[in-house]
Write an enzyme that holds these catalytic residues in place. Sequence first.
Site, PDB file in Angstrom:
ATOM      1  N   SER A  36      36.995  41.913  -4.663  1.00 26.15           N
ATOM      2  CA  SER A  36      36.564  40.759  -5.459  1.00 26.15           C
ATOM      3  C   SER A  36      36.449  41.056  -6.942  1.00 26.15           C
ATOM      4  CB  SER A  36      35.206  40.250  -4.948  1.00 26.15           C
ATOM      5  OG  SER A  36      34.232  41.278  -4.999  1.00 26.15           O
ATOM      6  N   ASP A 326      26.331  36.627  -9.972  1.00 24.87           N
ATOM      7  CA  ASP A 326      25.762  36.106  -8.729  1.00 24.87           C
ATOM      8  C   ASP A 326      25.014  37.155  -7.912  1.00 24.87           C
ATOM      9  OD1 ASP A 326      27.864  37.663  -7.944  1.00 24.87           O
ATOM     10  OD2 ASP A 326      29.025  36.061  -7.005  1.00 24.87           O
ATOM     11  N   HIS A 329      28.746  40.254  -8.486  1.00 25.44           N
ATOM     12  CA  HIS A 329      29.874  40.290  -9.414  1.00 25.44           C
ATOM     13  C   HIS A 329      29.404  40.136 -10.856  1.00 25.44           C
ATOM     14  CE1 HIS A 329      31.192  38.588  -5.480  1.00 25.44           C
ATOM     15  NE2 HIS A 329      32.075  39.566  -5.600  1.00 25.44           N
TER      16      HIS A 329
END
Length: 379
Positions: A36, A326, A329
């Site tokens: 991610s 968040d 990240h």
Amino acid sequence: METKSASFWLALMLVVLFPLMNFVDSKCLLFNFGDSNSDTGGLTAGLGLYLGPPAGRTFFNRTTGRFCDGRLYIDFICEGLEINFLSHYLESSGPDFTDGVNFAVAGAATTTTAVPFPLSTQVLQFLHFKNKTRELRPQGRGSLIGEEEFRDAVYSFDIGQNDISIGFSNNLTYQQVVETFPDSISRIKNAVISIIENRGRKIWIYNTGPLGCLPQTLALRKKDNSTLDPLGCLADYNNAAMAFNALLDLLCHDLRSQYDNVIIVCTDMYAIKYDLFANHTKYGFEHPLMACCGHGGPPYNYRNLMTCGQPTATACPIGTRAVSWDGVHYTEAANEIIASKILSASYSTPQIKLSCLWTNTTMECNKSYHQCRDQRAGS
């Protein structure tokens, strides 16, 4: 006489223009593999998921499948290299593979997890892409990427964070987590070798960041008896990341010894990201261990099942300088700094700039690479 003069000028034009034509036709591409941290929409495209607001609220002003309020570090790298943002391999509608392809998928690890796109699968997807391109090229269809462009492309790898976090999530001890690392490193090695055996000649490897500083890790895993480092990060998680990175450093060294004709650069992402937490005031960040988007307020603003994107979560005001978006990240503001440090080469071994690999002066770049490598070996 006029015929000879015309022939002379025609020959001169060919001498001058032919190299320029080659220069225009030959360009460097970027193929990226990872999780991610560099996923530009793979998970949402691959599984048909919807990553809703407030993700993408800055710059894009819409959701893009990035786990961020805006751009990822790989987007800033593309901007620095003056190329288009990378479309994801799994994106079916309007992908643009002009400057490369992104294969990174959020949640991916070196082995199969709940997300069915481990590193090995990403590499297989690349090989399929390359073979399909080769098949369609004579018909003037597909990406039209040439064989030399595949050879001269930069292949970047940013994976390993989930390998570490999954071990801890399965309640393994620190020692048990560390014992899984050789297998993870072996899988990264196999992926890199697969690219090299398919004529890849420029490899860029990122190590993993300080997991113990992530708000999610602190909110869910910190116990009353947990050891914290001077910044308030979980020591075991950061020590595990450093142990993983030490093995990755050895892998980079071994690969350089094994493949003398391949450029292999390794970037210390741990040092880059840890600096954001350690020196957050230098960059204007507030509350570095607290998520911008989440629930619960200080100290971490992270609560399970009330995460960013859920109705119960709220985001900090636009313009707030935060490190974590968040809880897992990084924010666009943090990613911009991360990318600038990557592009500077100050955190890379050997210290060769990514932009050097992007030019057509491959011979000069190879010379610079070997000089940097040899200097480091002799120091």
